[in-house]
Design a protein around this motif. Structure first.
Motif, PDB file in Angstrom:
ATOM      1  N   MET A  98       0.831  -1.200   0.000  1.00  0.00           N
ATOM      2  CA  MET A  98       0.000   0.000   0.000  1.00  0.00           C
ATOM      3  C   MET A  98       0.871   1.258   0.000  1.00  0.00           C
ATOM      4  SD  MET A  98      -3.107  -1.007   2.616  1.00  0.00           S
ATOM      5  CE  MET A  98      -4.003   0.529   2.321  1.00  0.00           C
ATOM      6  N   PHE A  99       1.942   1.246   0.800  1.00  0.00           N
ATOM      7  CA  PHE A  99       2.845   2.396   0.831  1.00  0.00           C
ATOM      8  C   PHE A  99       3.491   2.609  -0.542  1.00  0.00           C
ATOM      9  CE2 PHE A  99       3.797   1.169   5.523  1.00  0.00           C
ATOM     10  CZ  PHE A  99       2.521   1.543   5.875  1.00  0.00           C
ATOM     11  N   LYS A 100       3.805   1.499  -1.199  1.00  0.00           N
ATOM     12  CA  LYS A 100       4.413   1.583  -2.529  1.00  0.00           C
ATOM     13  C   LYS A 100       3.480   2.309  -3.496  1.00  0.00           C
ATOM     14  CE  LYS A 100       4.864  -2.211  -4.985  1.00  0.00           C
ATOM     15  NZ  LYS A 100       5.374  -3.508  -5.514  1.00  0.00           N
ATOM     16  N   SER A 101       2.200   1.993  -3.440  1.00  0.00           N
ATOM     17  CA  SER A 101       1.228   2.679  -4.296  1.00  0.00           C
ATOM     18  C   SER A 101       1.168   4.160  -3.964  1.00  0.00           C
ATOM     19  CB  SER A 101      -0.165   2.047  -4.126  1.00  0.00           C
ATOM     20  OG  SER A 101      -0.177   0.722  -4.599  1.00  0.00           O
ATOM     21  N   ALA A 102       1.171   4.504  -2.687  1.00  0.00           N
ATOM     22  CA  ALA A 102       1.109   5.913  -2.276  1.00  0.00           C
ATOM     23  C   ALA A 102       2.324   6.692  -2.767  1.00  0.00           C
ATOM     24  CB  ALA A 102       1.000   6.002  -0.755  1.00  0.00           C
ATOM     25  N   LEU A 103       3.513   6.093  -2.646  1.00  0.00           N
ATOM     26  CA  LEU A 103       4.727   6.773  -3.092  1.00  0.00           C
ATOM     27  C   LEU A 103       4.806   6.866  -4.606  1.00  0.00           C
ATOM     28  CD1 LEU A 103       7.318   5.281  -0.558  1.00  0.00           C
ATOM     29  CD2 LEU A 103       6.314   7.568  -0.554  1.00  0.00           C
ATOM     30  N   ASN A 104       4.042   6.024  -5.296  1.00  0.00           N
ATOM     31  CA  ASN A 104       3.955   6.112  -6.756  1.00  0.00           C
ATOM     32  C   ASN A 104       2.790   6.989  -7.207  1.00  0.00           C
ATOM     33  OD1 ASN A 104       6.176   4.431  -7.183  1.00  0.00           O
ATOM     34  ND2 ASN A 104       4.931   2.574  -7.177  1.00  0.00           N
ATOM     35  N   GLU A 105       2.258   7.784  -6.249  1.00  0.00           N
ATOM     36  CA  GLU A 105       1.160   8.725  -6.530  1.00  0.00           C
ATOM     37  C   GLU A 105      -0.113   8.029  -6.995  1.00  0.00           C
ATOM     38  OE1 GLU A 105       1.107  11.934  -5.850  1.00  0.00           O
ATOM     39  OE2 GLU A 105       3.144  11.838  -5.053  1.00  0.00           O
ATOM     40  N   GLN A 106      -0.372   6.837  -6.414  1.00  0.00           N
ATOM     41  CA  GLN A 106      -1.613   6.117  -6.668  1.00  0.00           C
ATOM     42  C   GLN A 106      -2.320   5.901  -5.337  1.00  0.00           C
ATOM     43  OE1 GLN A 106      -0.478   2.492  -8.608  1.00  0.00           O
ATOM     44  NE2 GLN A 106       0.387   3.513 -10.395  1.00  0.00           N
TER      45      GLN A 106
END
Length: 258
Positions: free
Chosen positions: A98-106
């Protein structure tokens, strides 16, 4: 300057956490899992006591009684260990995805959480089993060194020494799950990358992880005992989530150099 880069990562993590508040959802999942595990341990313990009347008769100290129930104790111990290992591995891979998606602006979604479990859970469990085995092998030597250090330095100083030692170890082994989820590596390659990251960017990671430990401990009691009991889990979870985002940003910024 490396310190300026830390400040940039801290600022970006704050922006990301504020923009995508769903990154804090795993905090509640962790609470639910912790309650479930505690309830299982408590119920199992009470049931075990009443199932074995000789424990109630205080004959547990008898050697033969102890040897009779030892297999049961070992079985339940292994079962509880596996429950904790799998449960918190699920939280790790799901939340980091989930953090990965947030840092990828998703916008992070629950789908990201479940996708992380399907893709990376087995790898993370395998890596943790390997690390735990190493800890067990080196435990006698570590315990002896700590005892000698405590005798020489004193209890309080030894406590601070253990804090710095745990942060020191985390610098090298605290990012391998992040690397595994971000890159899809095998657990052993992720551990090697984590050690390399810690070696090359020791100062940055040491400050971040030390700050995470100290701020998390302080923030749970700063508002008083009542707040610490009722909301300490949430405050600590928010702090841990924020600093995990910071650590992920450190990796993103430097992964090409590894």
């Amino acid at each position: 300057m490396w310190f300026d880069e830390i400040m940039d990562d801290c600022k970006q993590a704050l922006i990301t956490a504020n923009k995508y508040k769903s990154v804090f959802v795993p905090i509640f999942l962790k609470l639910a899992l912790s309650i479930a595990i505690f309830a299982f341990i408590f119920i199992t313990f009470i049931a075990g006591i009443f199932r074995n009347e000789y424990i109630l008769d205080y004959s547990f100290a008898d050697y033969y009684t102890f040897m009779e129930i030892l297999p049961t104790i070992i079985t339940y111990g292994i079962l509880i260990y596996l429950m904790v290992l799998v449960s918190f591995s699920i939280l790790d891979v799901g939340s980091i995805n989930m953090f990965k998606s947030a840092l990828n602006e998703q916008k992070p979604k629950f789908k990201d959480f479940t996708e992380g479990i399907k893709k990376y859970l087995f790898k993370v469990i395998l890596g943790k089993l390997f690390i735990h085995l190493l800890i067990i092998i080196t435990l006698p030597l570590t315990a002896l060194l700590y005892l000698l250090y405590a005798l020489v330095a004193g209890t309080l100083t030894a406590g601070w020494g253990m804090l710095f030692l745990s942060v020191f170890i985390s610098v090298y082994l605290g990012t391998w799950v992040i690397i595994l989820v971000v890159e899809g590596y095998s657990p052993f390659k992720a551990i090697r990358k984590s050690i390399k990251l810690g070696r090359k960017y020791f100062k940055s990671l040491f400050i971040i992880l030390l700050a995470s430990t100290l701020v998390s401990s302080f923030s749970t009691v700063v508002f008083g005992v009542l707040a610490a009991v009722l909301a300490g889990w949430f405050i600590a979870g928010v702090v841990a989530t924020y600093f995990k985002l910071v650590v992920m940003l450190v990796y993103y910024r430097n992964k090409e150099d590894l």
